[in-house]
Scaffold this active site. Structure first.
Site, PDB file in Angstrom:
ATOM      1  N   CYS A 142       0.826  -1.211   0.000  1.00 40.27           N
ATOM      2  CA  CYS A 142       0.000   0.000   0.000  1.00 40.27           C
ATOM      3  C   CYS A 142       0.864   1.266   0.000  1.00 40.27           C
ATOM      4  CB  CYS A 142      -0.984  -0.026   1.169  1.00 40.27           C
ATOM      5  SG  CYS A 142      -2.370   1.140   0.938  1.00 40.27           S
ATOM      6  N   HIS A 235      -4.228  -4.859  -0.200  1.00 37.27           N
ATOM      7  CA  HIS A 235      -4.019  -5.491   1.106  1.00 37.27           C
ATOM      8  C   HIS A 235      -4.488  -6.940   1.090  1.00 37.27           C
ATOM      9  CE1 HIS A 235      -2.894  -1.906   3.464  1.00 37.27           C
ATOM     10  NE2 HIS A 235      -3.749  -1.251   2.712  1.00 37.27           N
ATOM     11  N   GLU A 237      -3.279  -9.136   2.749  1.00 37.05           N
ATOM     12  CA  GLU A 237      -3.109  -9.654   4.116  1.00 37.05           C
ATOM     13  C   GLU A 237      -4.321  -9.391   5.004  1.00 37.05           C
ATOM     14  OE1 GLU A 237      -2.074  -5.343   4.643  1.00 37.05           O
ATOM     15  OE2 GLU A 237      -1.863  -6.858   3.057  1.00 37.05           O
TER      16      GLU A 237
END
Length: 305
Positions: A142, A235, A237
């Site tokens: 990001c 993202h 994750e």
């Protein structure tokens, strides 16, 4: 093979409840193998949440990983207990003379500022320069992806007319790359950002390879130096409820918050989120560790250049 983590790290108990195999330092010392050393520079405000998200994905590898958490000396976290930071994190200066097989640099809530306006930009530049000679492969996530592209390659970021918020389909541009081993032609990625990089700038740079993008959310993955650097604008994750928490937090503060796109069942925030990115998130981190860290890093870690 499990991850090797500092004793008493909160993520250990959280992930054990999910039946994810992790071990603390005490048990890891009993295994006579060289673990891969992974440094995580965690710039997110809720550090324990980000630690858990990343460790969940890194645990999906048959290799033993030794995780070290890095923090900035020029910035003090306001949202994580100081006791946690003192116990589990070290300043960059304390880690400067060490080498790492892999590194992850997370996003940060400063994307609307020019890079030079960020209070810790000088230290970030030192870390970027250091990573080039002390890390085999680095993942930038990001804001860190935009910052890394700017620092190394002069790629600017641009403000978006409205926040890129939701789950968006991504298309691989070179499915033969090992980072995409096992991927479908289209995969989903969460995004939550106010700025972007432009594909024209990426394509115009001879040292950069655009490897995944979306007609809705734009550039999502860029590779450089044969996989020693990956820049990911979204993202993967994120946990299932991360965007939900962000949406409800912002909605309590402002009236103009839009619903995260393609996220809730039937686009109804009263329904649960539809998790459509978990499998590819695990694949990407597993592929990164296997093909770009383990297969490329020297056995003698001091030989990393």
């Amino acid at each position: 093979m499990p991850l090797r983590l500092p004793d008493k790290l909160p993520a250990i108990e959280l992930l054990k409840r999910e039946n994810i195999f992790v071990m603390d330092d005490s048990r890891a010392h009993m295994q006579d193998i060289r673990p891969l050393k992974i440094a995580i520079l965690n710039l997110m405000p809720l550090k324990i949440t980000t630690e858990t998200d990343l460790i969940r994905l890194l645990s999906n590898t048959p290799l033993q990983l030794e995780i070290s958490f890095m923090k900035l000396k020029s910035h003090t976290s306001k949202n994580t207990p100081i006791e946690h930071m003192l116990m589990f994190y070290r300043d960059f200066e304390q880690m400067r003379n060490e080498k790492y097989d892999g590194m992850i640099i997370t996003g940060a809530p400063v994307e609307t500022l020019d890079f030079e306006e960020v209070t810790y930009w000088d230290e970030m530049q030192d870390i970027f320069q250091w990573a080039r000679t002390h890390v085999t492969s680095t993942l930038f996530i990001c804001w860190a992806a935009q910052a890394g592209l700017f620092y190394y390659y002069g790629i600017p970021k641009y403000p978006l007319p409205k926040k890129m918020f939701g789950i968006f389909p991504q298309y691989t541009q070179d499915p033969t790359l090992p980072i995409f081993r096992g991927f479908d032609d289209v995969f989903q990625m969460p995004h939550s950002r106010h700025t972007e990089v432009h594909r024209e700038d990426i394509l115009a740079h001879p040292d950069l390879q655009l490897i995944a993008e979306s007609p809705d959310s734009g550039v999502s993955m860029v590779m450089a130096r044969g996989g020693r650097e990956f820049f990911i604008t979204g993202h993967l994750e994120y946990a299932p409820d991360t965007l939900d928490k962000e949406y409800r937090r912002d909605k309590d503060i402002r009236d103009d918050v839009e619903l995260p796109r393609h996220y809730y069942l039937n686009d109804n925030p009263d329904n649960h989120p539809l998790v459509s990115w978990r499998a590819h998130a695990n694949l990407l981190y597993n592929n990164w560790i296997n093909y770009y860290v383990y297969q490329e890093t020297p056995y003698d870690i001091n030989e990393i250049r």
